[in-house]
Design a protein around this motif. Structure first.
Motif, PDB file in Angstrom:
ATOM      1  N   ARG A  87       0.831  -1.211   0.000  1.00 25.64           N
ATOM      2  CA  ARG A  87       0.000   0.000   0.000  1.00 25.64           C
ATOM      3  C   ARG A  87       0.862   1.257   0.000  1.00 25.64           C
ATOM      4  O   ARG A  87       2.061   1.208   0.291  1.00 25.64           O
ATOM      5  CB  ARG A  87      -0.919   0.011   1.223  1.00 25.64           C
ATOM      6  N   LEU A  88       0.239   2.397  -0.310  1.00 26.60           N
ATOM      7  CA  LEU A  88       0.944   3.676  -0.294  1.00 26.60           C
ATOM      8  C   LEU A  88       0.945   4.221   1.130  1.00 26.60           C
ATOM      9  O   LEU A  88      -0.016   4.861   1.570  1.00 26.60           O
ATOM     10  CB  LEU A  88       0.272   4.668  -1.250  1.00 26.60           C
ATOM     11  N   ALA A  89       2.004   3.960   1.863  1.00 30.08           N
ATOM     12  CA  ALA A  89       2.094   4.412   3.246  1.00 30.08           C
ATOM     13  C   ALA A  89       2.230   5.932   3.295  1.00 30.08           C
ATOM     14  O   ALA A  89       2.855   6.552   2.434  1.00 30.08           O
ATOM     15  CB  ALA A  89       3.279   3.747   3.934  1.00 30.08           C
ATOM     16  N   ASP A  90       1.643   6.534   4.310  1.00 26.30           N
ATOM     17  CA  ASP A  90       1.657   7.985   4.494  1.00 26.30           C
ATOM     18  C   ASP A  90       2.602   8.329   5.642  1.00 26.30           C
ATOM     19  O   ASP A  90       2.325   8.017   6.794  1.00 26.30           O
ATOM     20  CB  ASP A  90       0.241   8.477   4.814  1.00 26.30           C
ATOM     21  N   LEU A 119      12.798   8.301  -2.014  1.00 24.00           N
ATOM     22  CA  LEU A 119      12.609   8.295  -0.570  1.00 24.00           C
ATOM     23  C   LEU A 119      11.842   9.560  -0.214  1.00 24.00           C
ATOM     24  O   LEU A 119      12.264  10.664  -0.563  1.00 24.00           O
ATOM     25  CB  LEU A 119      13.957   8.294   0.161  1.00 24.00           C
ATOM     26  N   LEU A 120      10.708   9.403   0.459  1.00 24.29           N
ATOM     27  CA  LEU A 120       9.890  10.543   0.859  1.00 24.29           C
ATOM     28  C   LEU A 120       9.944  10.724   2.370  1.00 24.29           C
ATOM     29  O   LEU A 120       9.901   9.753   3.126  1.00 24.29           O
ATOM     30  CB  LEU A 120       8.437  10.341   0.423  1.00 24.29           C
ATOM     31  N   ARG A 121      10.018  11.976   2.778  1.00 22.91           N
ATOM     32  CA  ARG A 121       9.962  12.289   4.204  1.00 22.91           C
ATOM     33  C   ARG A 121       9.096  13.527   4.398  1.00 22.91           C
ATOM     34  O   ARG A 121       8.886  14.316   3.464  1.00 22.91           O
ATOM     35  CB  ARG A 121      11.351  12.514   4.790  1.00 22.91           C
ATOM     36  N   ALA A 122       8.606  13.694   5.625  1.00 21.71           N
ATOM     37  CA  ALA A 122       7.722  14.813   5.920  1.00 21.71           C
ATOM     38  C   ALA A 122       8.474  16.022   6.471  1.00 21.71           C
ATOM     39  O   ALA A 122       8.106  17.162   6.196  1.00 21.71           O
ATOM     40  CB  ALA A 122       6.641  14.386   6.913  1.00 21.71           C
ATOM     41  N   LEU A 123       9.527  15.780   7.240  1.00 18.97           N
ATOM     42  CA  LEU A 123      10.227  16.872   7.914  1.00 18.97           C
ATOM     43  C   LEU A 123      11.222  17.563   6.980  1.00 18.97           C
ATOM     44  O   LEU A 123      11.960  16.898   6.244  1.00 18.97           O
ATOM     45  CB  LEU A 123      10.949  16.358   9.152  1.00 18.97           C
TER      46      LEU A 123
END
Length: 230
Positions: free
Chosen positions: A59-62, A201-205
């Motif tokens: 799945r597309l993790a958030d 690689l995706l990150r929020a911060l």
């Protein structure tokens, strides 16, 4: 308020150069087992205070909602507030085993491919993108979808065993091509790979922590440029 506090704590911790704490990552199962775990094992030897939670999921993790440090995404990125680091191009290749090609012949065009035995993803419509080659999903164009699975490793294994022709990411089947277990079929010059697509690689911060920086650089180095599976 607790989520905001956690984000504030993480941003402050980003200025600490020690690689420690818990690193939370989500990615595809096959990608995680092949490429992420070797990197994590190396980091664990260098940084004994680092702990890891690895979510192997399709799945597309958030990363925001699930409080993840990093998420591996593949394909075309939609606009978002997430910060992306590109690891490699996301190419897809058509492959078959030497045994299969000897028995059924080599398809030299998309029309010829429609007459072959093919392998496809289980669950969902055209998840592998066969329509980019055949003009429509396999259910509408191929009479002989002989094997379906929801696992990349299983699809690659079925191709190696000669069950049919597969259309898989190069990070899945590239190593099998390198050792001769599979043959890469360059139909129409692989025009489907001309669309911009990548592994990210995706990150929020905004400011990455030391553990995120260490893992990112280690994974980029492990994959290499060009990627090790090319």
């Amino acid at each position: 308020m607790l989520d905001d506090l956690a984000d504030t704590h993480a941003e402050v911790a980003a200025f600490d150069s020690s690689v420690s704490g818990t690193l939370r990552i989500a990615c595809f199962p096959t990608f995680g087992k092949r490429y992420v775990i070797p990197v994590l094992a190396s980091l664990a030897q260098q940084h004994p205070s680092l702990h890891v939670e690895l979510d192997l999921t399709e799945r597309l993790a958030d990363p925001v909602a699930e409080r993840l440090d990093l998420v591996v995404r593949m394909g075309e990125l939609s606009d978002s507030t997430l910060i992306a680091t590109k690891l490699a191009p996301h190419d897809r290749i058509v492959v078959a085993s030497p045994t299969y090609l000897e028995h059924y012949g080599v398809p030299d065009s998309e029309d010829a491919l429609r007459q072959h035995r093919v392998l496809d993803k289980l669950h969902g419509n055209d998840l592998l993108g066969w329509s980019h080659i055949l003009g429509a999903p396999t259910a509408e164009t191929c009479e002989q979808v002989v094997f379906r699975s929801d696992d990349f490793e299983a699809l690659n294994g079925a191709a190696i065993e000669g069950m049919g022709v597969a259309f898989l990411p190069s990070w899945v089947s590239g190593p099998s091509v390198q050792v001769g277990d599979l043959v890469r079929l360059s139909l129409s010059g692989e025009g489907w790979n001309e669309r911009p697509s990548g592994i990210y690689l995706l990150r929020a911060l905004q400011v990455p922590s030391a553990k995120v920086r260490a893992f990112t650089e280690a994974l980029k180095s492990h994959i290499g440029a060009p990627p090790r599976w090319n």
